[in-house]
Design a protein around this motif. Structure first.
Motif, PDB file in Angstrom:
ATOM      1  N   ASP A   1       2.446   2.839   8.182  1.00 53.29           N
ATOM      2  CA  ASP A   1       3.057   2.658   9.397  1.00 53.29           C
ATOM      3  C   ASP A   1       2.234   3.421  10.598  1.00 53.29           C
TER       4      ASP A   1
ATOM      5  N   VAL B   1       5.242  -1.289   7.479  1.00 48.11           N
ATOM      6  CA  VAL B   1       5.612  -1.321   5.858  1.00 48.11           C
ATOM      7  C   VAL B   1       6.873  -1.766   5.991  1.00 48.11           C
ATOM      8  N   ARG B   2       7.117  -2.834   5.136  1.00 49.40           N
ATOM      9  CA  ARG B   2       8.602  -3.186   4.771  1.00 49.40           C
ATOM     10  C   ARG B   2       9.015  -3.474   3.573  1.00 49.40           C
ATOM     11  N   TRP B   3      10.235  -3.517   3.250  1.00 40.87           N
ATOM     12  CA  TRP B   3      10.685  -3.712   1.843  1.00 40.87           C
ATOM     13  C   TRP B   3      12.000  -4.749   2.155  1.00 40.87           C
TER      14      TRP B   3
ATOM     15  N   ASP C   1      13.433   4.185   6.436  1.00 36.42           N
ATOM     16  CA  ASP C   1      14.164   2.973   6.379  1.00 36.42           C
ATOM     17  C   ASP C   1      15.248   3.181   7.361  1.00 36.42           C
TER      18      ASP C   1
ATOM     19  N   TRP D   1       3.212  -5.490   3.712  1.00 32.71           N
ATOM     20  CA  TRP D   1       2.222  -4.555   4.658  1.00 32.71           C
ATOM     21  C   TRP D   1       1.611  -5.460   5.670  1.00 32.71           C
TER      22      TRP D   1
ATOM     23  N   SER E   1       0.958   0.669  -0.777  1.00 28.88           N
ATOM     24  CA  SER E   1       0.868   1.733  -1.995  1.00 28.88           C
ATOM     25  C   SER E   1      -0.220   1.638  -2.896  1.00 28.88           C
TER      26      SER E   1
ATOM     27  N   TYR F   1       9.006   6.643   3.178  1.00 29.55           N
ATOM     28  CA  TYR F   1       9.185   5.337   4.041  1.00 29.55           C
ATOM     29  C   TYR F   1      10.528   5.655   4.685  1.00 29.55           C
TER      30      TYR F   1
ATOM     31  N   ASP G   1       7.542   5.608  -1.816  1.00 26.76           N
ATOM     32  CA  ASP G   1       8.555   5.009  -1.295  1.00 26.76           C
ATOM     33  C   ASP G   1       9.235   6.151  -0.692  1.00 26.76           C
TER      34      ASP G   1
END
Length: 215
Positions: free
Chosen positions: A139, A212-214, A84, A7, A119, A82, A79
């Motif tokens: 975000d 926010v990224r994974w 993506d 984040w 989260s 989000y 999740d």
């Protein structure tokens, strides 16, 4: 395979935000996005839990926490919110590329293996306080005037003291250590860092964004 949650919150000028948004629209004309019809139901369930703990103290490792079934359910809900999709991730990359360099007062970034920093913060704050934060589950894109308008709500959520702050910090620890693999995380910085960036943006007449990224 391990995943890493990120984040990042940083300052960005209104002009740069406008340029990035225009470029994103040119590259990927607006199309129907993901369906979020599940969000009201998920929020209602979360509100029903309030600020109760979704973790229990470990009987095997003193000081450690064990995630309950509801903790995994809440994590899955976050999740699922989000986006993506390729256009959104491309915009997120462009926004982060416009952030100040590491160490600048206008940048905050939290990185956690196996868990999302936003989260953890949302769980720790609880549903009512978490929804005072700008944007969509971490975000956000705010112009300078929007930063100033939203700052009081962000302060209400994050500028905590006394028992309330201690409780939120402990709940961040629960999430980060039971769901994530981040024993060296800085729980207090997850409260202070984003607010510091928003204050800096308000003082300097800049906008701000959260990504926010994974990975």
């Amino acid at each position: 395979m391990s995943v890493t949650g990120v984040w990042a919150v940083g300052t960005v000028s209104d002009r740069t935000l406008d340029e990035l948004l225009r470029a994103a629209v040119r590259a990927s004309p607006p199309v129907p996005g993901p369906s979020y019809v599940h969000v009201p139901e998920g929020l209602a369930w979360w509100r029903g839990k309030g600020t109760e703990s979704l973790f229990s103290a470990s009987t095997d490792s003193p000081g450690a926490w064990v995630a309950g079934e509801d903790a995994f359910r809440l994590s899955a809900f976050f999740d699922s919110c989000y986006d993506d999709s390729e256009p959104v991730e491309a915009l997120g990359d462009a926004v982060m590329g416009a952030f100040p360099p590491e160490g600048d007062e206008g940048l905050f970034a939290a990185v956690t293996r196996k868990a999302g920093p936003f989260s953890a913060l949302a769980y720790a704050l609880g549903p009512e306080a978490a929804q005072l934060l700008p944007g969509w589950f971490g975000d956000f894109l705010l112009r300078a005037d929007e930063v100033r308008a939203r700052l009081p709500e962000a302060e209400e959520a994050l500028a905590l003291t006394g028992p309330r702050r201690r409780d939120v910090v402990e709940r961040i620890d629960q999430w980060m250590t039971a769901l994530g693999d981040s024993p060296d995380h800085d729980a207090e910085e997850l409260l202070d860092g984003p607010l510091r960036v928003l204050h800096h943006a308000a003082r300097t007449g800049l906008g701000a964004a959260g990504v926010v990224r994974w990975y």
